[in-house]
Enzyme design. Structure first.
Site, PDB file in Angstrom:
ATOM      1  N   LEU A 122       0.888  -1.156   0.000  1.00  0.00           N
ATOM      2  CA  LEU A 122       0.000   0.000   0.000  1.00  0.00           C
ATOM      3  C   LEU A 122       0.925   1.205   0.000  1.00  0.00           C
ATOM      4  O   LEU A 122       1.679   1.420   0.954  1.00  0.00           O
ATOM      5  CB  LEU A 122      -0.925  -0.002   1.221  1.00  0.00           C
ATOM      6  CG  LEU A 122      -2.071   1.010   1.200  1.00  0.00           C
ATOM      7  CD1 LEU A 122      -3.001   0.767   0.015  1.00  0.00           C
ATOM      8  CD2 LEU A 122      -2.870   0.973   2.500  1.00  0.00           C
ATOM      9  N   ASP A 123       0.895   1.984  -1.080  1.00  0.00           N
ATOM     10  CA  ASP A 123       1.894   3.022  -1.292  1.00  0.00           C
ATOM     11  C   ASP A 123       1.886   4.080  -0.195  1.00  0.00           C
ATOM     12  O   ASP A 123       0.890   4.273   0.512  1.00  0.00           O
ATOM     13  CB  ASP A 123       1.656   3.693  -2.647  1.00  0.00           C
ATOM     14  CG  ASP A 123       1.805   2.720  -3.805  1.00  0.00           C
ATOM     15  OD1 ASP A 123       2.687   1.856  -3.728  1.00  0.00           O
ATOM     16  OD2 ASP A 123       1.021   2.823  -4.771  1.00  0.00           O
ATOM     17  N   GLU A 124       3.010   4.795  -0.110  1.00  0.00           N
ATOM     18  CA  GLU A 124       3.174   5.834   0.908  1.00  0.00           C
ATOM     19  C   GLU A 124       2.073   6.882   0.834  1.00  0.00           C
ATOM     20  O   GLU A 124       1.592   7.378   1.859  1.00  0.00           O
ATOM     21  CB  GLU A 124       4.544   6.495   0.736  1.00  0.00           C
ATOM     22  CG  GLU A 124       4.834   7.603   1.739  1.00  0.00           C
ATOM     23  CD  GLU A 124       6.185   8.246   1.508  1.00  0.00           C
ATOM     24  OE1 GLU A 124       6.600   9.057   2.357  1.00  0.00           O
ATOM     25  OE2 GLU A 124       6.831   7.940   0.485  1.00  0.00           O
TER      26      GLU A 124
END
Length: 256
Positions: A122-124
């Site tokens: 889950l991207d930053e």
């Protein structure tokens, strides 16, 4: 194989607390093992949940107890923006830093120094449901090559949303020279879309949006298969329940 360790602390300590601090299991799990007669001290089965270990005593979890614990630990985090799910680069903050007692919902033990890798990315700059687990069965169900679980996201975009763009998002795009699997994309309200995907390529939704001249300004994962984020507050975490684990495993089997 039974688990055995000799306590070398200076002060007596409750069995459940010591097992939790040692990363073996949670306090609640320790109490359940004691109630089932699966814990012994110096060869004597322990029946009292309040029993304390003293220096030099040897605690043993029998074969049945270790089999129960072998499935590992799985925690659910509502990841905020600004944290990375995997191994961080210099200057980045790993999401596991949020797994503290202060952020806990329930009584699960924080992972501490134990290895608890994220199951999927889950991207930053995205937020929402993130699983961290040492349970190989759960990992296979969620991200294994035969996994049949879909993931659901609420995505706020900037730009004109048209039916033609929605059609392309659903089944007309390629990334890196490979056609994407069909996606379910619906309009929740103006500028808010619901994406349900069967795959998870790197920054897939943001790249899909770019291809139809939409810009993602907020991406929120709210479901993985049968597991819903629900009302877990942002920045908080809790343990996966046995029923949720079973549902993930059943749902992750292709053709189930």
């Amino acid at each position: 194989m039974a688990w055995t360790r000799t306590y070398d602390g200076a002060e007596p300590v409750r069995i459940n607390k010591w097992l939790g601090q040692s990363g073996v299991c949670s306090r609640r799990e320790a109490d359940a093992l004691i109630a089932d007669g699966l814990v012994s001290i110096d060869g004597e089965v322990v029946r009292d949940a309040g029993r304390k270990l003293e220096q030099g005593q040897t605690l043993t979890l029998n074969d049945s107890a270790t089999a129960e614990l072998a499935q590992g630990q799985t925690l659910i985090l509502h990841k905020p923006v600004g944290y990375v799910s995997g191994q961080p680069e210099p200057g980045k903050i790993p999401a596991v830093r949020l797994m503290t007692i202060a952020n806990r919902i329930g009584d699960a033990e924080p992972p501490g120094r134990a290895s608890l890798p994220p199951i999927g990315r889950l991207d930053e700059d995205s937020r929402g449901l993130l699983l961290l687990s040492s349970d190989g069965v759960v990992a296979k169900a969620v991200i294994g090559p035969e996994s049949d679980l879909d993931k659901e996201y609420l995505v706020r975009v900037r730009g004109q949303v048209t039916e033609a763009k929605l059609t392309k998002l659903r089944h007309g795009l390629e990334l890196d020279g490979r056609r994407l699997k069909p996606a379910r994309v619906t309009v929740v309200e103006p500028q808010l879309l619901r994406f349900i995907l069967k795959e998870g390529r790197n920054r897939q939704i943001r790249r899909m949006a770019d291809l139809v001249e939409l810009r993602v300004i907020d991406l929120h994962r709210i479901r993985i298969g049968p597991l819903h984020l629900g009302d877990l507050p942002e920045g908080k975490w809790r343990a996966l329940t046995p029923a949720e684990r079973d549902a993930l495993i059943r749902g992750g089997q292709a053709g189930s």
